[in-house]
Design a protein around this motif. Sequence first.
Motif, PDB file in Angstrom:
ATOM      1  N   UNK A  84       0.849  -1.187   0.000  1.00 54.63           N
ATOM      2  CA  UNK A  84       0.000   0.000   0.000  1.00 54.63           C
ATOM      3  C   UNK A  84       0.882   1.233   0.000  1.00 54.63           C
ATOM      4  N   UNK A  85       0.425   2.260  -0.699  1.00 59.26           N
ATOM      5  CA  UNK A  85       1.086   3.561  -0.677  1.00 59.26           C
ATOM      6  C   UNK A  85       0.131   4.556  -0.035  1.00 59.26           C
ATOM      7  N   UNK A  86       0.618   5.322   0.915  1.00 60.20           N
ATOM      8  CA  UNK A  86      -0.174   6.334   1.601  1.00 60.20           C
ATOM      9  C   UNK A  86       0.145   7.689   0.981  1.00 60.20           C
ATOM     10  N   UNK A  87      -0.845   8.286   0.318  1.00 62.13           N
ATOM     11  CA  UNK A  87      -0.627   9.542  -0.390  1.00 62.13           C
ATOM     12  C   UNK A  87      -1.566  10.605   0.175  1.00 62.13           C
ATOM     13  N   UNK A  88      -1.013  11.595   0.889  1.00 58.51           N
ATOM     14  CA  UNK A  88      -1.872  12.657   1.408  1.00 58.51           C
ATOM     15  C   UNK A  88      -2.422  13.498   0.259  1.00 58.51           C
ATOM     16  N   UNK A  89      -3.591  14.086   0.501  1.00 56.89           N
ATOM     17  CA  UNK A  89      -4.211  14.913  -0.537  1.00 56.89           C
ATOM     18  C   UNK A  89      -4.442  16.332  -0.031  1.00 56.89           C
ATOM     19  N   UNK A  95     -13.289  22.890  -6.467  1.00 53.62           N
ATOM     20  CA  UNK A  95     -14.266  21.819  -6.307  1.00 53.62           C
ATOM     21  C   UNK A  95     -13.968  21.090  -5.011  1.00 53.62           C
ATOM     22  N   UNK A  96     -14.896  21.178  -4.043  1.00 53.50           N
ATOM     23  CA  UNK A  96     -14.647  20.562  -2.730  1.00 53.50           C
ATOM     24  C   UNK A  96     -14.638  19.039  -2.771  1.00 53.50           C
ATOM     25  N   UNK A  97     -15.105  18.438  -3.858  1.00 53.80           N
ATOM     26  CA  UNK A  97     -15.070  16.984  -3.993  1.00 53.80           C
ATOM     27  C   UNK A  97     -13.820  16.496  -4.720  1.00 53.80           C
ATOM     28  N   UNK A  98     -12.932  17.409  -5.057  1.00 56.55           N
ATOM     29  CA  UNK A  98     -11.698  17.069  -5.764  1.00 56.55           C
ATOM     30  C   UNK A  98     -10.547  17.136  -4.769  1.00 56.55           C
ATOM     31  N   UNK A  99      -9.749  16.091  -4.737  1.00 56.47           N
ATOM     32  CA  UNK A  99      -8.620  16.024  -3.810  1.00 56.47           C
ATOM     33  C   UNK A  99      -7.385  15.655  -4.613  1.00 56.47           C
ATOM     34  N   UNK A 100      -6.392  16.528  -4.577  1.00 53.28           N
ATOM     35  CA  UNK A 100      -5.194  16.336  -5.387  1.00 53.28           C
ATOM     36  C   UNK A 100      -4.110  15.611  -4.592  1.00 53.28           C
ATOM     37  N   UNK A 101      -3.510  14.599  -5.210  1.00 51.95           N
ATOM     38  CA  UNK A 101      -2.419  13.863  -4.573  1.00 51.95           C
ATOM     39  C   UNK A 101      -1.215  14.768  -4.349  1.00 51.95           C
ATOM     40  N   UNK A 102      -0.588  14.644  -3.165  1.00 52.26           N
ATOM     41  CA  UNK A 102       0.681  15.303  -2.892  1.00 52.26           C
ATOM     42  C   UNK A 102       1.764  14.243  -3.096  1.00 52.26           C
ATOM     43  N   UNK A 103       2.415  14.293  -4.235  1.00 54.88           N
ATOM     44  CA  UNK A 103       3.386  13.264  -4.588  1.00 54.88           C
ATOM     45  C   UNK A 103       4.764  13.517  -4.003  1.00 54.88           C
ATOM     46  N   UNK A 104       4.878  14.517  -3.139  1.00 44.32           N
ATOM     47  CA  UNK A 104       6.143  14.798  -2.465  1.00 44.32           C
ATOM     48  C   UNK A 104       6.230  14.080  -1.123  1.00 44.32           C
ATOM     49  N   UNK A 105       5.133  13.450  -0.683  1.00 47.45           N
ATOM     50  CA  UNK A 105       5.090  12.876   0.654  1.00 47.45           C
ATOM     51  C   UNK A 105       4.430  11.489   0.638  1.00 47.45           C
ATOM     52  N   UNK A 106       4.855  10.626  -0.276  1.00 41.97           N
ATOM     53  CA  UNK A 106       4.274   9.297  -0.415  1.00 41.97           C
ATOM     54  C   UNK A 106       4.831   8.379   0.671  1.00 41.97           C
ATOM     55  N   UNK A 107       3.936   7.777   1.447  1.00 40.33           N
ATOM     56  CA  UNK A 107       4.348   6.880   2.520  1.00 40.33           C
ATOM     57  C   UNK A 107       4.281   5.428   2.086  1.00 40.33           C
ATOM     58  N   UNK A 108       5.153   4.622   2.638  1.00 37.26           N
ATOM     59  CA  UNK A 108       5.190   3.190   2.371  1.00 37.26           C
ATOM     60  C   UNK A 108       5.906   2.557   3.548  1.00 37.26           C
ATOM     61  N   UNK A 109       6.591   1.512   3.340  1.00 42.38           N
ATOM     62  CA  UNK A 109       7.424   0.829   4.316  1.00 42.38           C
ATOM     63  C   UNK A 109       6.658   0.225   5.481  1.00 42.38           C
ATOM     64  N   UNK A 110       5.417  -0.171   5.202  1.00 45.07           N
ATOM     65  CA  UNK A 110       4.682  -0.943   6.192  1.00 45.07           C
ATOM     66  C   UNK A 110       5.218  -2.370   6.196  1.00 45.07           C
ATOM     67  N   UNK A 111       4.858  -3.126   7.182  1.00 49.25           N
ATOM     68  CA  UNK A 111       5.267  -4.530   7.246  1.00 49.25           C
ATOM     69  C   UNK A 111       4.174  -5.378   6.612  1.00 49.25           C
ATOM     70  N   UNK A 112       4.552  -6.156   5.598  1.00 46.95           N
ATOM     71  CA  UNK A 112       3.591  -6.977   4.877  1.00 46.95           C
ATOM     72  C   UNK A 112       3.383  -8.330   5.521  1.00 46.95           C
ATOM     73  N   UNK A 113       2.175  -8.847   5.356  1.00 49.64           N
ATOM     74  CA  UNK A 113       1.816 -10.190   5.809  1.00 49.64           C
ATOM     75  C   UNK A 113       1.276 -10.930   4.584  1.00 49.64           C
ATOM     76  N   UNK A 114       1.774 -12.069   4.141  1.00 51.00           N
ATOM     77  CA  UNK A 114       2.648 -12.912   4.934  1.00 51.00           C
ATOM     78  C   UNK A 114       4.079 -12.386   4.951  1.00 51.00           C
ATOM     79  N   UNK A 115       4.689 -12.522   6.006  1.00 52.36           N
ATOM     80  CA  UNK A 115       6.051 -12.210   6.383  1.00 52.36           C
ATOM     81  C   UNK A 115       5.995 -11.781   7.837  1.00 52.36           C
ATOM     82  N   UNK A 116       5.317 -10.676   8.092  1.00 53.50           N
ATOM     83  CA  UNK A 116       5.139 -10.169   9.455  1.00 53.50           C
ATOM     84  C   UNK A 116       3.640 -10.233   9.763  1.00 53.50           C
ATOM     85  N   UNK A 117       3.165 -11.347  10.304  1.00 55.23           N
ATOM     86  CA  UNK A 117       1.714 -11.549  10.500  1.00 55.23           C
ATOM     87  C   UNK A 117       1.281 -11.649  11.952  1.00 55.23           C
ATOM     88  N   UNK A 118       2.161 -11.379  12.894  1.00 53.67           N
ATOM     89  CA  UNK A 118       1.796 -11.496  14.312  1.00 53.67           C
ATOM     90  C   UNK A 118       0.596 -10.607  14.630  1.00 53.67           C
TER      91      UNK A 118
END
Length: 122
Positions: A84-89, A95-118
């Motif tokens: 998953x990529x976390x992209x703030x808007x 238009x209040x229903x329009x949300x623009x991606x901020x591509x300068x602050x893309x988050x990642x580096x979560x722990x994936x399961x299977x691998x880290x499933x505790x």
Amino acid sequence: MSQKLNSEPIDKKVAQAMVDAYAVEAKKFPQSFTKAVWFPAEQILEIAKLMSEGKYDGLRIYFAQYTDVLPEGVKSGYEGKNTLLLVPTTPGISNEDYHEDNLEDIGNRGQGCPDECNGTEL
């Protein structure tokens, strides 16, 4: 016109059925199967802090897959795994229903399961 979103939790049985339905399809591609991605509270709270300060108006979550060029800090072996990529808007200008991606602050580096499933229960 912006609609108020329903933020009520969904029933555990419904959530389990959704996770199970995803797994049936995703396991057709076992090399990329990822059941869940865990992100540390500090990362989520930093995004929330920036939202509360007005820098962002929301968070868009992209489904993605690691390639052979892994982001710094992602360990070897994640190639081909879903993530998953976390992209703030930020709000759209007119238009209040329009949300623009901020591509300068893309988050990642979560722990994936299977691998880290505790602790996974769904």
